[in-house]
Structures are given as structure tokens and as C-alpha cells.
Design a protein around this motif. Sequence first.
Motif, PDB file in Angstrom:
ATOM      1  N   LYS A 170       0.838  -1.200   0.000  1.00  0.00           N
ATOM      2  CA  LYS A 170       0.000   0.000   0.000  1.00  0.00           C
ATOM      3  C   LYS A 170       0.874   1.252   0.000  1.00  0.00           C
ATOM      4  O   LYS A 170       0.568   2.253  -0.647  1.00  0.00           O
ATOM      5  CB  LYS A 170      -0.873  -0.030   1.274  1.00  0.00           C
ATOM      6  N   SER A 171       1.985   1.168   0.722  1.00  0.00           N
ATOM      7  CA  SER A 171       2.869   2.338   0.849  1.00  0.00           C
ATOM      8  C   SER A 171       3.470   2.752  -0.492  1.00  0.00           C
ATOM      9  O   SER A 171       3.953   3.872  -0.645  1.00  0.00           O
ATOM     10  CB  SER A 171       3.995   2.036   1.835  1.00  0.00           C
ATOM     11  N   PRO A 211      -8.993   0.670  -4.906  1.00  0.00           N
ATOM     12  CA  PRO A 211      -8.748   1.813  -4.008  1.00  0.00           C
ATOM     13  C   PRO A 211     -10.072   2.360  -3.466  1.00  0.00           C
ATOM     14  O   PRO A 211     -11.124   2.111  -4.043  1.00  0.00           O
ATOM     15  CB  PRO A 211      -8.076   2.835  -4.936  1.00  0.00           C
ATOM     16  N   ASN A 238      -1.926  -0.371  -6.629  1.00  0.00           N
ATOM     17  CA  ASN A 238      -3.281  -0.768  -7.031  1.00  0.00           C
ATOM     18  C   ASN A 238      -3.185  -1.118  -8.509  1.00  0.00           C
ATOM     19  O   ASN A 238      -3.094  -0.227  -9.359  1.00  0.00           O
ATOM     20  CB  ASN A 238      -4.274   0.376  -6.802  1.00  0.00           C
TER      21      ASN A 238
END
Length: 290
Positions: A20-21, A187, A25
Amino acid sequence: MSDTLSFSQSIKSSAFVPRKSLGQNFLVDQRMIARMVRACEFSRSDTVLEIGPGQGALTFIILPQVQQIIAVETDARLAEQLILTQPPDKLKVIHKDFLKYDFSDLTPPLKLVGNLPYYISTPIMLRFLEQRKIFTDFHFTVQLEFGKRLVASPGTKDYSSLTCFVNYFTEPTLLFHIPNSAFRPAPKIKSCFMRLKVRPQPLVRVNDEPFFLNLVRLSFLQRRKMLINTLSSLNTRTQLTTAFEKASIPLNARAEELTVEQFGSLANQLTKLHSAGNKSESDTCLLMDG
Ligand code: SAM
């Protein structure tokens, strides 16, 4: 961080856990991917610089349509996977943070594309604008709110200094919205696909470009205040009044109401005053504020 990776560092894609960092996506909707690639209007002679190829969702659809792709990926696991899948002449994978990537070895003209890691949309945009001379255009996915800022009209809440910079150097178009379901993981924020076409000449002719860019930046620090007051440290009230009148800008105008053309006219009037010997001490501050 090395730019190339050895085959021995290989990992299996099935073991891949998105970070995620790093804004991972991935595009999974093949129809949407095809629509995005069509909108880029590639030709066989194109060289494409791709930001964050990830698992190659865009890369492998673009590849047969162009001469070469140079793909800059910061995640070693993904860069390595791509290196393993393709002969290096057509797809050159660079393991690097795009923001630190040195463009000096590239041969223009290039097309820039990317399903952007949204956490660095603004620095990527500023980097592209700085380096615009080597690019013909930039196609990218971005958070819808961010995309709206790039095409915002004066007088709206989305209109900002970034809107002015982007419109000064490029012609921006919000091409279409992208549903969250087109990505995995999906997202929470909405996305869109954008095109920035680099203008052969900036939108307005200005006498001193750094001064113009800094004037815009300074003006938006207090976007709702009367602009003539925001700029009071630059010149005397009488000089500013004259400059506003000559640029046909109402004396009560606020920064958020001015078009790029009006900022250009105002900058030109102010630089004329400065070159006529009326330079105020505070314009040094103006350049440093930027
Ligand atoms: N292009 C792929 C797709 O559409 O499925 C991946 C897009 S994903 C939204 C963003 C990609 O950018 C990820 O692969 C991520 O690892 C990469 N990335 C994140 N930060 C980066 C950076 N600073 N420089 C280069 N790539 C970066």
C-alpha cells in the motif's frame, strides 16, 4: 539501489503481496486497459517512458504498438519479474525511484505514461513539467480530485497554482473516469485517466519566466485575499495600481479569479517596472518564496 537486477533474485508472482505504501493498485480490467492504451494513440516509432510498470498490465499491451518502452519501477520484486519476462532490447526495465531517475541519457521525443502511485502525484507532475521538453505528452491515471485540479476553471475551488503551471506548459484533458473495480486491490478513492499534451510554446508569452512562475506561486499563497494586497511587498501601491490597470485586471481581483493570460500580463507589467529601475528590494523575497 541498483538499476538492474540479476535473474537469481527472482520471485514467484503468486507470492506477491501488494504494498500500500507504494500505491500498488494494479489494473485488472482488460477493457479499461485497452481503452486507456487506445487513448494514448501510440505509433510504431514511439519510445515510451513508463512510471511504475508493476506487473506489466499496461506495459504488455503497449509493447507491440511502439518501438521501445523504458519502464522505471521502484519495487525490486516487480522490476525483476519484468526483466525475466521480456528480451531487454524492446523493454528496458530500470529499478529506480522515478523521482530520482536521471533523464539525461534519454533520447527525445518520448511519451510518458503511468498508472501513477497516487502518493507522489504532485512531485511526478512537477518533475514532468520541469522536463517537458523531452516529452510530447503524458497519459496517466490519477485520483479524480487531483485530475479535476489540473483542468479547473478560474473562480472554482479546484483552481490553483498547479492548474496555472500545467495549463501554461501543456493542454490538459480529463479523458474519462475509471471505476474502482478496475484495480486490485480496489482503491477507496475515485480515479480518472488524463492527457497532458506539451505545448510547442507556453500558453502566454512572458518576459521573465521564473518571475512569472513565482508570481503565480506567491499569488496563490493567499488565494482569497485581494491580489493587490498580497503583492504589496513587491512595489508601491501606485505602481501596482498602474500595473493592474495596464494588464486590464480589476483592482479588487483575487488570485483564484485570474486566468493564466492575466497572470502573464501582470507579470509582464511588473517586470517592465523593475527593468525601468523601480525594482523594489522585496522581489528577491518573491523569488525565494517560490
Ligand atoms: N502499471 C501497473 C498497473 O497499472 O497495474 C502498476 C500501477 S501501481 C498504481 C503503481 C506502481 O508504481 C507500482 O508498481 C509501484 O511499485 C510503482 N511505484 C511506486 N512508487 C514509485 C516510484 N517512486 N518510482 C517508480 N515506481 C514507483
